[in-house]
Design an enzyme around this catalytic site. Sequence first.
Site, PDB file in Angstrom:
ATOM      1  N   ASP A 127      -3.510   1.219  -4.207  1.00  0.00           N
ATOM      2  CA  ASP A 127      -4.838   0.706  -4.540  1.00  0.00           C
ATOM      3  C   ASP A 127      -5.410   1.617  -5.646  1.00  0.00           C
ATOM      4  OD1 ASP A 127      -7.092  -1.040  -3.722  1.00  0.00           O
ATOM      5  OD2 ASP A 127      -8.005   0.797  -3.019  1.00  0.00           O
ATOM      6  N   PHE A 175      -9.305  -7.236  -0.548  1.00  0.00           N
ATOM      7  CA  PHE A 175      -8.906  -6.456   0.613  1.00  0.00           C
ATOM      8  C   PHE A 175      -7.957  -7.284   1.470  1.00  0.00           C
ATOM      9  CE2 PHE A 175      -9.257  -4.352   4.723  1.00  0.00           C
ATOM     10  CZ  PHE A 175      -9.067  -3.037   4.326  1.00  0.00           C
ATOM     11  N   ARG A 216      -2.553  -5.116  12.299  1.00  0.00           N
ATOM     12  CA  ARG A 216      -1.310  -4.594  11.706  1.00  0.00           C
ATOM     13  C   ARG A 216      -0.104  -5.414  12.125  1.00  0.00           C
ATOM     14  NH1 ARG A 216      -2.295   0.661   9.597  1.00  0.00           N
ATOM     15  NH2 ARG A 216      -3.856   1.856  10.700  1.00  0.00           N
TER      16      ARG A 216
HETATM   17  P1  IMP Z   1      -5.029   4.374  -2.401  1.00  0.00           P
HETATM   18  O1  IMP Z   1      -4.911   5.841  -2.123  1.00  0.00           O
HETATM   19  O2  IMP Z   1      -6.421   4.008  -2.829  1.00  0.00           O
HETATM   20  O3  IMP Z   1      -3.985   3.871  -3.361  1.00  0.00           O
HETATM   21  O4  IMP Z   1      -4.863   3.627  -1.051  1.00  0.00           O
HETATM   22  C1  IMP Z   1      -3.800   3.830  -0.262  1.00  0.00           C
HETATM   23  C2  IMP Z   1      -4.041   3.408   1.180  1.00  0.00           C
HETATM   24  O5  IMP Z   1      -5.268   2.733   1.400  1.00  0.00           O
HETATM   25  C3  IMP Z   1      -2.964   2.430   1.560  1.00  0.00           C
HETATM   26  O6  IMP Z   1      -1.820   3.109   2.019  1.00  0.00           O
HETATM   27  C4  IMP Z   1      -3.639   1.621   2.640  1.00  0.00           C
HETATM   28  O7  IMP Z   1      -3.427   2.237   3.883  1.00  0.00           O
HETATM   29  C5  IMP Z   1      -5.105   1.645   2.301  1.00  0.00           C
HETATM   30  N1  IMP Z   1      -5.508   0.383   1.618  1.00  0.00           N
HETATM   31  C6  IMP Z   1      -5.724   0.193   0.306  1.00  0.00           C
HETATM   32  N2  IMP Z   1      -6.049  -1.075   0.032  1.00  0.00           N
HETATM   33  C7  IMP Z   1      -6.042  -1.716   1.211  1.00  0.00           C
HETATM   34  C8  IMP Z   1      -6.272  -3.089   1.584  1.00  0.00           C
HETATM   35  O8  IMP Z   1      -6.555  -4.000   0.778  1.00  0.00           O
HETATM   36  N3  IMP Z   1      -6.161  -3.369   2.923  1.00  0.00           N
HETATM   37  C9  IMP Z   1      -5.836  -2.421   3.847  1.00  0.00           C
HETATM   38  N4  IMP Z   1      -5.606  -1.139   3.543  1.00  0.00           N
HETATM   39  C10 IMP Z   1      -5.704  -0.786   2.234  1.00  0.00           C
END
Ligand code: IMP
Length: 179
Positions: A104, A153, A166
Site C-alpha cells: 500500500d 480498501f 481473513r
Molecule cells: P503498507 O506498509 O502501507 O504498504 O501496508 C502494508 C500492510 O497494511 C499490509 O501488509 C496489510 O496488512 C495492510 N493493508 C494495506 N492496505 C490494506 C487493505 O486495503 N486492506 C487490508 N489491509 C491492508
Amino acid sequence: MDIDKKVWEVLCSEEDISNRLKELGQEISDVYRDKKLYVVSLLRGSFVFTADLVRKLDIPVKIDFMTTSSYGHGTESSGSVKIVNDIKENLEDYHILVVDDITDSGLTMKYVIEHLKTKNPVSVKCCVLLDKPERRKVEIEPDYVGFTIPDKFVVGYGLNYGDYYRNIPYVFVVTDKDR
Ligand code: IMP
Ligand code: MG
C-alpha cells in the site's frame, strides 16, 4: 464503518487467484531453480497467500514467518513499522523472497527489505498478492505482483477488517449501499 451495512464487491475471485498463483509459482520456480530460496512471509495478512503460493512452487524452499506491526483496527497505516517477531535462522546463504498480502504505502515492505539486507543474504526480492501503486509513500516496486488494484480498501484472502474476514476465500471491496 459497519461492514454488514455495506455491499461486498468481489475484486479477485477464487478462480482469478488460483489461475494467477499458478503463473506466479511457475515464474518464481524458474527464477530460483538451483538457488537456495528462503520465503519470508509477513504475518498475519500473508498467511493464506503464502500457503497457496508455496504449493505452486516446484523447487525446494524454506519458509518462515515474520510479524510486523499492522494497521490495527483502522483502514489507515500508522506510518511506523515495527518488527514484532524476527527470523532467527542465519540467512547468509539464501536468496530471500519476502511475501506479503498487499503493498500500500510501501512502508512495511521497504522497512522489512532493509532489515533483511542487514542479515547479508545473497539477494532479497519481494512478492505481493496485491499492489496499490497509487498509495505509495516510499519508492518501492514489488518484484512479483499478483494483481495491481485501484486505491480501495480490500478485505479477504488473509486481509482483515477489524481482525475479521481473513478466512473469506476471495478478495473483496466494501462500498456504501447507496453508491
Ligand atoms: P503498507 O506498509 O502501507 O504498504 O501496508 C502494508 C500492510 O497494511 C499490509 O501488509 C496489510 O496488512 C495492510 N493493508 C494495506 N492496505 C490494506 C487493505 O486495503 N486492506 C487490508 N489491509 C491492508
Ligand atoms: Mg500486513
